[in-house]
Design a protein around this motif. Sequence first.
Motif, short mmCIF file in Angstrom:
data_model
loop_
_atom_site.label_atom_id
_atom_site.label_comp_id
_atom_site.label_asym_id
_atom_site.label_seq_id
_atom_site.Cartn_x
_atom_site.Cartn_y
_atom_site.Cartn_z
N TYR A 3 0.82 -1.21 0.00
CA TYR A 3 0.00 0.00 0.00
C TYR A 3 0.85 1.27 0.00
O TYR A 3 0.34 2.37 0.12
N GLY A 4 2.16 1.12 -0.13
CA GLY A 4 3.05 2.28 -0.26
C GLY A 4 3.23 3.09 1.00
O GLY A 4 3.55 4.27 0.94
N LEU A 5 3.07 2.47 2.16
CA LEU A 5 3.16 3.21 3.41
C LEU A 5 4.58 3.67 3.73
O LEU A 5 4.78 4.49 4.61
N HIS A 6 5.53 3.18 3.00
CA HIS A 6 6.92 3.56 3.21
C HIS A 6 7.36 4.71 2.30
O HIS A 6 8.53 5.07 2.28
N TYR A 7 6.44 5.33 1.59
CA TYR A 7 6.78 6.38 0.64
C TYR A 7 6.61 7.80 1.17
O TYR A 7 6.68 8.74 0.41
N THR A 8 6.37 8.00 2.46
CA THR A 8 6.23 9.37 2.96
C THR A 8 7.61 10.01 3.09
O THR A 8 8.61 9.33 3.27
N LYS A 9 7.63 11.35 3.04
CA LYS A 9 8.90 12.08 3.08
C LYS A 9 9.75 11.75 4.30
O LYS A 9 10.95 11.57 4.18
N VAL A 10 9.12 11.72 5.46
CA VAL A 10 9.90 11.50 6.69
C VAL A 10 9.59 10.14 7.32
O VAL A 10 9.85 9.92 8.50
N HIS A 11 9.04 9.23 6.53
CA HIS A 11 8.82 7.84 6.92
C HIS A 11 7.96 7.70 8.19
O HIS A 11 8.39 7.14 9.19
N THR A 12 6.73 8.21 8.07
CA THR A 12 5.82 8.19 9.21
C THR A 12 4.59 7.33 8.98
O THR A 12 3.60 7.43 9.72
N GLY A 13 4.61 6.46 7.98
CA GLY A 13 3.46 5.61 7.71
C GLY A 13 3.23 4.61 8.84
O GLY A 13 4.18 4.08 9.42
N ILE A 14 1.96 4.39 9.16
CA ILE A 14 1.60 3.40 10.19
C ILE A 14 0.49 2.52 9.62
O ILE A 14 -0.51 3.02 9.12
N LEU A 15 0.70 1.22 9.71
CA LEU A 15 -0.30 0.25 9.29
C LEU A 15 -0.89 -0.40 10.53
O LEU A 15 -0.16 -0.92 11.37
N ARG A 47 -4.78 7.60 18.99
CA ARG A 47 -3.48 7.54 19.68
C ARG A 47 -2.33 7.64 18.68
O ARG A 47 -1.33 8.32 18.96
N CYS A 48 -2.46 7.01 17.53
CA CYS A 48 -1.42 7.15 16.50
C CYS A 48 -1.29 8.61 16.08
O CYS A 48 -0.18 9.12 15.91
N GLY A 49 -2.43 9.29 15.94
CA GLY A 49 -2.41 10.71 15.59
C GLY A 49 -1.70 11.55 16.63
O GLY A 49 -0.92 12.46 16.31
N GLU A 50 -1.94 11.25 17.90
CA GLU A 50 -1.26 11.97 18.99
C GLU A 50 0.25 11.77 18.92
O GLU A 50 1.02 12.71 19.10
N ILE A 51 0.66 10.55 18.69
CA ILE A 51 2.09 10.22 18.62
C ILE A 51 2.74 10.94 17.44
O ILE A 51 3.80 11.54 17.57
N LEU A 52 2.08 10.89 16.29
CA LEU A 52 2.61 11.56 15.11
C LEU A 52 2.69 13.07 15.33
O LEU A 52 3.69 13.71 14.98
N THR A 53 1.65 13.65 15.91
CA THR A 53 1.63 15.10 16.13
C THR A 53 2.74 15.53 17.09
O THR A 53 3.36 16.57 16.88
N ARG A 54 2.98 14.73 18.11
CA ARG A 54 4.03 15.08 19.08
C ARG A 54 5.40 15.11 18.41
O ARG A 54 6.20 16.00 18.66
N HIS A 55 5.69 14.12 17.60
CA HIS A 55 7.03 13.99 17.03
C HIS A 55 7.18 14.67 15.68
O HIS A 55 8.30 14.99 15.27
N PHE A 56 6.09 14.85 14.96
CA PHE A 56 6.13 15.44 13.63
C PHE A 56 4.99 16.45 13.49
O PHE A 56 4.01 16.19 12.81
N PRO A 57 5.12 17.60 14.16
CA PRO A 57 4.04 18.59 14.06
C PRO A 57 3.83 19.00 12.60
O PRO A 57 4.77 19.02 11.80
N ARG A 58 2.59 19.29 12.29
CA ARG A 58 2.23 19.66 10.91
C ARG A 58 2.90 20.97 10.51
O ARG A 58 2.83 21.94 11.22
N SER A 59 3.56 20.96 9.37
CA SER A 59 4.21 22.17 8.85
C SER A 59 3.26 22.85 7.86
O SER A 59 2.30 22.26 7.38
N SER A 60 3.56 24.10 7.55
CA SER A 60 2.68 24.87 6.66
C SER A 60 2.62 24.29 5.25
O SER A 60 1.62 24.45 4.55
N ASP A 61 3.65 23.59 4.81
CA ASP A 61 3.65 23.02 3.46
C ASP A 61 3.30 21.53 3.46
O ASP A 61 3.49 20.83 2.47
N ASP A 62 2.76 21.05 4.58
CA ASP A 62 2.42 19.63 4.71
C ASP A 62 1.25 19.26 3.82
O ASP A 62 0.33 20.05 3.61
#
Length: 98
Positions: free
Chosen positions: A6-18, A71-86
């Motif tokens: 499903y291409g979950l490994h193709y994100t820029k900073v490798h944050t895909g979660i299955l 919970r996955c969203g919380e973890i992602l937000t903590r470590h990878f806050p959304r940037s303006s160009d996201d």
Amino acid sequence: MAFTGYGLHYTKVHTGILIFACLLEHRAIVLADSGINEKAVAGTWNEIVDKITEGLKSGKGYGGFGKAIDRCGEILTRHFPRSSDDSDELPNRLVTEE
């Protein structure tokens, strides 16, 4: 297979979660790409699996998956806050297979 399929490994900073659950086998698994996995505390993905299995065992599978996703969203937000160009690099959808 599903993670790469499903291409979950193709994100820029490798944050895909299955989040994978097999009702037939009574099994749930969480696979995270290297970027988020490196930042997550040990046991994080087991915590997510526990939320899913608790929901399924109590007959509230929808709620268990919802808690796991939140919970996955919380973890992602903590470590990878959304940037303006996201941009949303992966589809947010449920995939079912028989």
